[in-house]
Scaffold this motif. Structure first.
Motif, PDB file in Angstrom:
ATOM      1  N   ILE A   3       0.841  -1.206   0.000  1.00 16.62           N
ATOM      2  CA  ILE A   3       0.000   0.000   0.000  1.00 16.62           C
ATOM      3  C   ILE A   3       0.870   1.248   0.000  1.00 16.62           C
ATOM      4  N   GLY A   4       1.893   1.261   0.829  1.00 15.96           N
ATOM      5  CA  GLY A   4       2.778   2.417   0.903  1.00 15.96           C
ATOM      6  C   GLY A   4       3.478   2.694  -0.412  1.00 15.96           C
ATOM      7  N   ALA A  44       0.365  10.207  -3.347  1.00 11.50           N
ATOM      8  CA  ALA A  44       1.250  11.005  -2.492  1.00 11.50           C
ATOM      9  C   ALA A  44       0.503  11.587  -1.292  1.00 11.50           C
ATOM     10  N   ALA A  45      -0.734  11.982  -1.491  1.00 11.43           N
ATOM     11  CA  ALA A  45      -1.510  12.599  -0.423  1.00 11.43           C
ATOM     12  C   ALA A  45      -1.795  11.628   0.733  1.00 11.43           C
ATOM     13  N   ARG A  46      -1.744  10.321   0.480  1.00  7.50           N
ATOM     14  CA  ARG A  46      -2.066   9.331   1.513  1.00  7.50           C
ATOM     15  C   ARG A  46      -0.858   8.513   1.954  1.00  7.50           C
ATOM     16  N   ALA A  47       0.309   8.823   1.404  1.00  4.70           N
ATOM     17  CA  ALA A  47       1.509   8.047   1.733  1.00  4.70           C
ATOM     18  C   ALA A  47       1.855   8.141   3.219  1.00  4.70           C
ATOM     19  N   GLY A  48       1.695   9.306   3.805  1.00  2.11           N
ATOM     20  CA  GLY A  48       1.961   9.467   5.230  1.00  2.11           C
ATOM     21  C   GLY A  48       1.034   8.618   6.082  1.00  2.11           C
ATOM     22  N   GLU A  49      -0.206   8.572   5.687  1.00  2.81           N
ATOM     23  CA  GLU A  49      -1.192   7.753   6.398  1.00  2.81           C
ATOM     24  C   GLU A  49      -0.817   6.268   6.308  1.00  2.81           C
ATOM     25  N   ALA A  58     -12.220   3.338   8.541  1.00  4.54           N
ATOM     26  CA  ALA A  58     -13.156   4.423   8.215  1.00  4.54           C
ATOM     27  C   ALA A  58     -12.446   5.541   7.461  1.00  4.54           C
ATOM     28  N   ARG A  59     -11.233   5.855   7.859  1.00  7.07           N
ATOM     29  CA  ARG A  59     -10.483   6.903   7.153  1.00  7.07           C
ATOM     30  C   ARG A  59     -10.178   6.494   5.719  1.00  7.07           C
ATOM     31  N   TRP A  60      -9.749   5.248   5.538  1.00  4.27           N
ATOM     32  CA  TRP A  60      -9.440   4.793   4.178  1.00  4.27           C
ATOM     33  C   TRP A  60     -10.700   4.725   3.328  1.00  4.27           C
ATOM     34  N   ARG A  61     -11.786   4.287   3.940  1.00  4.79           N
ATOM     35  CA  ARG A  61     -13.037   4.083   3.206  1.00  4.79           C
ATOM     36  C   ARG A  61     -13.815   5.387   3.046  1.00  4.79           C
TER      37      ARG A  61
END
Length: 153
Positions: free
Chosen positions: A33-34, A39-44, A131-134
């Motif tokens: 996933i990483g 790019a906007a979700r890579a930190g998450e 929930a954040r991912w979805r």
């Protein structure tokens, strides 16, 4: 003749082993996933990967404390679907978190005391990440996917 231990006696160990297996799979999946996240979700994704590493290590200690030999990680895991887009990557992350939440819901049911509290915390954290991912939560994390599987069995 020596009596075999009651299945209830080993239930927390079995549930901890299942949660450990789920964490191993999550650590692997978040590596993928990483690498494929927008790019906007890579930190998450990095944060979730770190959280799963920490939970995996804690569960390894827990399994030993319960008298078991920690289940080792597989060399690789089969992803449930092909990742063709950032949306697929986010869907995978949510599904992984649902699976982890399911494993921790079993541990909550079988454990007590400190282990039960830790499992409940892990269940809650996985549900929040899902929930954040979805982009939306579920009413009873860890149970929804179990009821879906039961209906299809």
């Amino acid at each position: 003749m020596k009596r075999a231990p009651s299945p209830a006696v080993n239930r927390p160990l079995q549930a901890a082993q299942a949660a450990l297996a789920a964490e191993h799979a999550a650590v692997y999946a978040y590596g993928v996933i990483g690498a494929r996240s927008a790019a906007a979700r890579a930190g998450e994704a990095r944060e979730a990967h770190g959280a799963h590493l920490a939970r995996r290590d804690a569960l390894t200690r827990t399994v030993r404390e319960l008298g078991g030999a920690p289940q080792p990680s597989e060399a690789a895991y089969t992803l449930p679907f092909e990742l063709r887009s950032p949306a697929d990557t986010e869907r995978l992350a949510a599904e992984i978190e649902d699976r982890v939440a399911g494993a921790y819901s079993d541990l909550v049911r079988s454990a007590d005391g400190r282990l039960r509290r830790e499992a409940a915390d892990a269940l809650s954290a996985a549900a929040v990440r899902a929930a954040r991912w979805r982009g939306v939560g579920v009413a009873f994390p860890g149970l929804t996917e179990r009821s879906e599987r039961a209906r299809h069995s």
